[in-house]
Design a protein around this motif. Structure first.
Motif, PDB file in Angstrom:
ATOM      1  N   SER A   1     -30.088   6.350 -50.922  1.00 23.52           N
ATOM      2  CA  SER A   1     -29.162   7.164 -50.138  1.00 23.52           C
ATOM      3  C   SER A   1     -27.810   6.459 -50.118  1.00 23.52           C
ATOM      4  CB  SER A   1     -29.716   7.408 -48.736  1.00 23.52           C
ATOM      5  OG  SER A   1     -28.909   8.325 -48.035  1.00 23.52           O
ATOM      6  N   GLY A   2     -27.030   6.638 -49.058  1.00 21.07           N
ATOM      7  CA  GLY A   2     -25.716   6.022 -49.016  1.00 21.07           C
ATOM      8  C   GLY A   2     -25.727   4.626 -48.427  1.00 21.07           C
ATOM      9  N   PHE A   3     -26.550   4.440 -47.383  1.00 14.85           N
ATOM     10  CA  PHE A   3     -26.506   3.185 -46.628  1.00 14.85           C
ATOM     11  C   PHE A   3     -27.913   2.767 -46.204  1.00 14.85           C
ATOM     12  CE2 PHE A   3     -22.528   5.444 -46.075  1.00 14.85           C
ATOM     13  CZ  PHE A   3     -21.577   4.475 -46.338  1.00 14.85           C
ATOM     14  N   ARG A   4     -28.855   2.826 -47.158  1.00 11.26           N
ATOM     15  CA  ARG A   4     -30.234   2.497 -46.827  1.00 11.26           C
ATOM     16  C   ARG A   4     -30.763   1.445 -47.801  1.00 11.26           C
ATOM     17  NH1 ARG A   4     -28.621   4.797 -43.115  1.00 11.26           N
ATOM     18  NH2 ARG A   4     -29.438   6.636 -42.022  1.00 11.26           N
ATOM     19  N   VAL A   5     -31.676   0.615 -47.317  1.00  9.19           N
ATOM     20  CA  VAL A   5     -32.400  -0.339 -48.151  1.00  9.19           C
ATOM     21  C   VAL A   5     -33.839  -0.362 -47.658  1.00  9.19           C
ATOM     22  CG1 VAL A   5     -32.544  -2.694 -49.038  1.00  9.19           C
ATOM     23  CG2 VAL A   5     -30.318  -1.759 -48.360  1.00  9.19           C
ATOM     24  N   ALA A   6     -34.782  -0.204 -48.583  1.00 11.55           N
ATOM     25  CA  ALA A   6     -36.195  -0.307 -48.227  1.00 11.55           C
ATOM     26  C   ALA A   6     -36.633  -1.761 -48.422  1.00 11.55           C
ATOM     27  CB  ALA A   6     -37.018   0.665 -49.064  1.00 11.55           C
TER      28      ALA A   6
ATOM     29  N   HIS B   1     -24.606  -1.888 -45.710  1.00 12.36           N
ATOM     30  CA  HIS B   1     -23.532  -2.241 -46.642  1.00 12.36           C
ATOM     31  C   HIS B   1     -24.010  -3.199 -47.730  1.00 12.36           C
ATOM     32  CE1 HIS B   1     -20.456  -0.028 -44.595  1.00 12.36           C
ATOM     33  NE2 HIS B   1     -20.729  -0.612 -43.446  1.00 12.36           N
ATOM     34  N   ALA B   2     -25.324  -3.316 -47.887  1.00 17.71           N
ATOM     35  CA  ALA B   2     -25.878  -4.243 -48.871  1.00 17.71           C
ATOM     36  C   ALA B   2     -25.944  -3.618 -50.256  1.00 17.71           C
ATOM     37  CB  ALA B   2     -27.280  -4.677 -48.436  1.00 17.71           C
ATOM     38  N   HIS B   3     -25.769  -4.449 -51.269  1.00 19.56           N
ATOM     39  CA  HIS B   3     -26.032  -4.107 -52.655  1.00 19.56           C
ATOM     40  C   HIS B   3     -27.246  -4.909 -53.127  1.00 19.56           C
ATOM     41  CE1 HIS B   3     -21.728  -2.550 -53.815  1.00 19.56           C
ATOM     42  NE2 HIS B   3     -22.102  -2.143 -52.611  1.00 19.56           N
ATOM     43  N   ALA B   4     -27.862  -4.449 -54.203  1.00 19.07           N
ATOM     44  CA  ALA B   4     -29.012  -5.158 -54.782  1.00 19.07           C
ATOM     45  C   ALA B   4     -28.496  -6.248 -55.713  1.00 19.07           C
ATOM     46  CB  ALA B   4     -29.917  -4.177 -55.522  1.00 19.07           C
TER      47      ALA B   4
END
Length: 477
Positions: free
Chosen positions: A328-333, A272-275
């Motif tokens: 994607s929808g709910f991913r963070v690298a 659920h994170a944003h940049a």
């Protein structure tokens, strides 16, 4: 329909909504229809998360004095058995919490050895997840104001349930229920700190209005359960630092600023994170004026990625990249990590912080931001050191304000519906206005405008003021 909307259709939230008693006959018909049209295990409605919320809503409805039909009782038991074999350990977070809450509700509502097993399993999960998910400052560990409000409602529901089923020989449940008031109190304080003067949540990470109960509704619920009023516990401070979750609230005169110096969330659960690292929101005269993107869509797709992007928030974009690699929808690298947080309250409220999100680029640039809030001014300065990358600071205005700028866009004003004004002056950097959008609710896109400042030699400074005399003096300089 998108999956999110289908999920909501299967929750049965309306059973316990305002004035639900007026729809009692319709609710009974709807429950029987759901049972007939949704055979066990088939379709979206039987996924563990909507199943968990529906179990709780049906039991709440029954505990409120309504009677479940024999068919509904049998279906409810089947739903709990189905859920008990499909707990969302692979997702963790709010999904597993909702699963456990449903098991506790069912374990107390039904009788017998099987129900006792549900209660024991649900309590065991909650004993582990509450300390994990609720940080020491009271914030939910996913750093979303909306999911925090939902988690707080869950905790209040469990406290409410403890009033109906106080113990009765269930030692584990009794011990868990005893710790709820203290943790709930921390969560209420956190939520109050993360609200704008209009009474609603700030939009950090996945957050939208009208999904969770409003902060006012949550606080009224807490008071009905006998908890003391927040007004009786503390007074508002000029600076509130929520150290464990990573947010700062600044209050000065007519202005409230909410600053994000937080990690994107738990390393194993950044969905659920944003940049949005080092972003902020600003209210003036009780109205929102600078706002983050909000959230109108879930799932996958370009619009979901855009709303999570750095450029959709009030922070700095370097080399047209996101500070954290949302995808994607709910991913963070690779994700930004804040560091070097400093305070100076001697002359106004000053906060400084940096992050390493862009150090993955070849020359390892670092973004540092300084905020300074005074009674009539708000200064935001940015620097990007390392390399010679194109860098831009974004400032998104609320749709209700009308913008008027000079020919070079180096200064201008935002006019509120009530006639109040916010003035800006770019002291370092070059500016331009661009169309943008704001997403305060799921499914809602509102056109708005953003001010984009191109950093010059890695630096930019903008001064906001709401005293016309001060604004004129600054402009003449």
């Amino acid at each position: 329909m998108d999956k999110l909307w289908r999920y909501n259709l299967h929750y049965f939230d309306d059973l316990n909504a305002l004035e639900a008693a007026r729809r009692l006959d319709w609710h009974r018909v709807l429950m029987e229809r759901w049972i007939a049209e949704n055979p066990a295990g088939a379709g979206t409605g039987w996924e563990p998360y909507p199943t968990s919320l529906r179990i709780v809503n049906w039991i709440k409805w029954a505990l409120s004095g309504r009677s479940l039909s024999e068919t509904a009782l049998q279906s409810l038991a089947v739903q709990v058995r189905w859920l008990n074999r499909r707990l969302e350990y692979h997702l963790l977070g709010n999904h597993l919490f909702a699963n456990a809450k449903a098991l506790v509700f069912a374990g107390l509502f039904f009788e017998g050895a099987e129900a006792a097993g549900w209660l024991e399993r649900g309590c065991a999960i909650l004993e582990r997840e509450v300390p994990e998910q609720i940080l020491e400052d009271g914030g939910h560990f996913e750093r979303s104001t909306m999911y925090h409000a939902l988690a707080l409602e869950d905790m209040l529901d469990l406290l409410n349930l403890s009033c109906s089923f106080p113990g009765n020989g269930r030692a584990r449940w009794q011990a868990f229920a005893a710790v709820l008031p203290e943790r709930i109190d921390l969560m209420r304080r956190w939520l109050a700190s993360m609200c704008h003067p209009d009474g609603d949540i700030a939009l950090f990470n996945d957050a939208a209005l009208a999904v969770a109960p409003s902060p006012r509704e949550i606080e009224a619920y807490a008071l009905r359960l006998g908890l003391s009023s927040l007004c009786d516990q503390a007074t508002r401070h000029a600076k509130t630092w929520l150290a464990e979750s990573g947010y700062i609230r600044l209050d000065a005169g007519a202005a409230v600023a909410l600053l994000d110096v937080a990690p994107v969330g738990p390393d194993y659960l950044p969905g659920h994170a944003h940049a949005d690292t080092l972003s902020f929101e600003l209210s003036l005269y009780g109205r929102r004026v600078l706002v983050n993107s909000g959230t109108s869509v879930y799932g996958t797709g370009a619009e979901r990625v855009r709303q999570r992007s750095t450029s959709a928030h009030n922070t700095v974009v370097v080399a047209n990249e996101n500070s954290s690699e949302v995808w994607s929808g709910f991913r963070v690298a690779r994700r930004a990590r804040p560091f070097g947080l400093m305070f100076d309250d001697n002359d106004g409220l000053k906060v400084s912080c940096a992050h390493d999100g862009y150090q993955r680029l070849s020359e390892s640039p670092t973004h540092r931001r300084n905020w300074e809030l005074r009674r009539n001014e708000f200064l935001v300065s940015d620097s990007v050191t390392g390399g010679n990358y194109r860098s831009e600071a974004n400032f998104h205005f609320h749709p209700d304000v009308v913008l008027e700028e000079d020919e070079t866009c180096s200064s201008g004003q935002a006019v509120f519906p009530d006639g109040n004004k916010l003035y800006w002056k770019i002291e370092v950097g070059t500016g331009r206005l661009e169309p943008s959008t704001w997403h305060p609710e799921f499914g809602l896109n509102q056109p708005t405008t953003r001010l984009v400042i191109s950093l010059v030699k890695g630096e930019s400074t903008i001064r906001f003021s709401w005293d016309e005399k001060i604004a004129l003096e600054r402009s003449e300089r």
